[in-house]
Write an enzyme that holds these catalytic residues in place. Sequence first.
Site, mmCIF file in Angstrom:
data_model
loop_
_atom_site.group_PDB
_atom_site.id
_atom_site.type_symbol
_atom_site.label_atom_id
_atom_site.label_comp_id
_atom_site.label_asym_id
_atom_site.label_seq_id
_atom_site.Cartn_x
_atom_site.Cartn_y
_atom_site.Cartn_z
ATOM 1 N NE ARG A 193 -4.068 -1.879 0.325
ATOM 2 C CZ ARG A 193 -4.029 -3.166 -0.030
ATOM 3 N NH1 ARG A 193 -2.948 -3.675 -0.605
ATOM 4 N NH2 ARG A 193 -5.074 -3.955 0.185
ATOM 5 C CB SER A 208 -8.323 -1.866 4.598
ATOM 6 O OG SER A 208 -8.707 -3.114 4.099
ATOM 7 C CD GLU A 258 -5.225 0.952 2.680
ATOM 8 O OE1 GLU A 258 -5.621 1.594 1.697
ATOM 9 O OE2 GLU A 258 -5.653 -0.170 2.988
HETATM 10 N N1 EPU Z 1 -10.320 -11.204 10.191
HETATM 11 C C1 EPU Z 1 -11.002 -11.286 11.382
HETATM 12 N N2 EPU Z 1 -12.001 -10.405 11.627
HETATM 13 C C2 EPU Z 1 -12.361 -9.444 10.737
HETATM 14 C C3 EPU Z 1 -11.656 -9.344 9.520
HETATM 15 C C4 EPU Z 1 -10.619 -10.247 9.261
HETATM 16 O O1 EPU Z 1 -10.728 -12.146 12.216
HETATM 17 O O2 EPU Z 1 -13.286 -8.677 11.032
HETATM 18 C C5 EPU Z 1 -9.225 -12.178 9.913
HETATM 19 C C6 EPU Z 1 -9.778 -13.473 9.310
HETATM 20 O O3 EPU Z 1 -9.042 -14.532 9.841
HETATM 21 C C7 EPU Z 1 -9.463 -13.324 7.844
HETATM 22 C C8 EPU Z 1 -8.174 -12.524 7.860
HETATM 23 O O4 EPU Z 1 -8.325 -11.643 8.976
HETATM 24 O O5 EPU Z 1 -9.265 -14.580 7.253
HETATM 25 C C9 EPU Z 1 -7.947 -11.730 6.604
HETATM 26 O O6 EPU Z 1 -9.125 -10.992 6.298
HETATM 27 P P1 EPU Z 1 -9.476 -10.583 4.783
HETATM 28 O O7 EPU Z 1 -9.302 -11.723 3.875
HETATM 29 O O8 EPU Z 1 -10.803 -9.912 4.815
HETATM 30 O O9 EPU Z 1 -8.348 -9.582 4.395
HETATM 31 P P2 EPU Z 1 -7.675 -8.377 5.176
HETATM 32 O O10 EPU Z 1 -6.278 -8.739 5.491
HETATM 33 O O11 EPU Z 1 -8.542 -7.945 6.311
HETATM 34 C C10 EPU Z 1 -6.685 -7.299 3.003
HETATM 35 C C11 EPU Z 1 -6.708 -5.960 2.329
HETATM 36 C C12 EPU Z 1 -8.008 -5.746 1.590
HETATM 37 C C13 EPU Z 1 -8.175 -6.857 0.574
HETATM 38 C C14 EPU Z 1 -8.144 -8.200 1.306
HETATM 39 C C15 EPU Z 1 -8.172 -9.379 0.360
HETATM 40 C C16 EPU Z 1 -5.267 -4.547 3.667
HETATM 41 C C17 EPU Z 1 -5.180 -3.396 4.611
HETATM 42 N N3 EPU Z 1 -6.490 -4.902 3.307
HETATM 43 O O12 EPU Z 1 -7.695 -7.252 4.022
HETATM 44 O O13 EPU Z 1 -7.904 -4.525 0.884
HETATM 45 O O14 EPU Z 1 -9.414 -6.717 -0.119
HETATM 46 O O15 EPU Z 1 -6.912 -8.318 2.056
HETATM 47 O O16 EPU Z 1 -6.965 -9.470 -0.312
HETATM 48 O O17 EPU Z 1 -4.245 -5.078 3.250
HETATM 49 C C18 EPU Z 1 -8.308 -2.189 1.054
HETATM 50 O O18 EPU Z 1 -7.100 -2.035 0.997
HETATM 51 O O19 EPU Z 1 -9.101 -1.223 1.154
HETATM 52 C C19 EPU Z 1 -8.847 -3.537 1.058
HETATM 53 C C20 EPU Z 1 -10.154 -3.783 1.207
#
Ligand code: EPU
Length: 338
Positions: free
Chosen positions: A164, A238, A334
């Site tokens: 990012r 995010s 972010e």
């Molecule tokens: N999780 C929780 N609770 C929550 C959310 C997530 O426990 O409320 C845990 C779960 O275990 C889940 C893991 O976190 O499996 C990862 O969650 P998710 O797949 O939703 O991805 P993220 O790491 O929360 C990142 C990006 C997103 C992108 C997704 C998918 C960042 C800051 N965010 O989110 O990007 O869509 O991966 O690749 O890196 C954005 O940047 O605006 C964005 C939405």
Amino acid sequence: MQFLSKYSLKKYHTFGTDVYTKYFTEINSVAQFKNLLQEDIYKNNSLLILGGGSNLLFTKNYDGLVIKNNLHGVDVVKQDENHVWVKAAAGENWHQFVLWCVNHNYGGIENLSLIPGCVGASPMQNIGAYGVEIKDVCDTVNAIDVQTGEEITFTNANCKFGYRESIFKHIYKNKYLITSVVFKLNKKPVFNTSYGAIEQELKTMGVTQPSVKAISDAVINIRSSKLPDPAKIGNAGSFFKNPEVSKQKHDELKQQHPNLVAYALDNGNYKLAAGWLIEQCGFKGKRFGDAGVHVNQALVLVNYGTANGSEIYNLSQQILDAVNNAYGVTLEREVNIY
Ligand code: EPU
């Protein structure tokens, strides 16, 4: 050139808070931007160049000139047997551009379907999702120096992409107007379905042979089920980055919290799922007036209607403090704060 004064930005940013800018104008061509450089209002005010407004939070009115980038156009600039180089103007809607590529069966950005915002912001943020980032497909970024009007092309390496991150968020912040981005896409797509949720979704969809279109559809399904549509509930995706910690810190946390969600990085460190940390602190689905934490994804802060930027910012500070107290981990925002 037409300048609007004391102009509401409510419909120009996805948090949808009601803030005003001192001056506002739109540019529809590079020539128009170069003319703008001669204007006193341009020379005498701080500048904010706006694309889709999907990664920012205004905590107060903007005391300067907001320039809405409305540059449009998508063209194939070069191709060979395996690749196609597609140039998209900065003001193109990101998801519409992805769909254009999907419809032409050009592979590379299908995992980035349904990300809000415009093409111009994609290299700034190095937008990423489901195992793909812009840095994997960005060939060059074309820009104009906002002081001199000089046109410049950045190669992928010059953009200094990180998680990012890019040079446009740091030493070149507010120094360049991005006019277009050239993407190197695959005519013989190599699919990236390694992100667990995609494979599961393809199975649910009954897809046995992945395609650019099937992966795009799978990503659209996943995102629609987890993330709020900014057209309905104000948000900027995010709000925080997933924090990186040392192996030692990770091991300590893992011992105390066996359910910790973390991913090992090539450099030996670990990336922690900020959504998990925030959820454990009890914020998921919480609402404070019209500012809240999304019910399906704790990393996303939302505006249910009339929240102002300070309320959302204060909520983000409460979350930062709570995660720090509970886990000794400092989250980083972010979203760009103005
Ligand atoms: N999780 C929780 N609770 C929550 C959310 C997530 O426990 O409320 C845990 C779960 O275990 C889940 C893991 O976190 O499996 C990862 O969650 P998710 O797949 O939703 O991805 P993220 O790491 O929360 C990142 C990006 C997103 C992108 C997704 C998918 C960042 C800051 N965010 O989110 O990007 O869509 O991966 O690749 O890196 C954005 O940047 O605006 C964005 C939405």
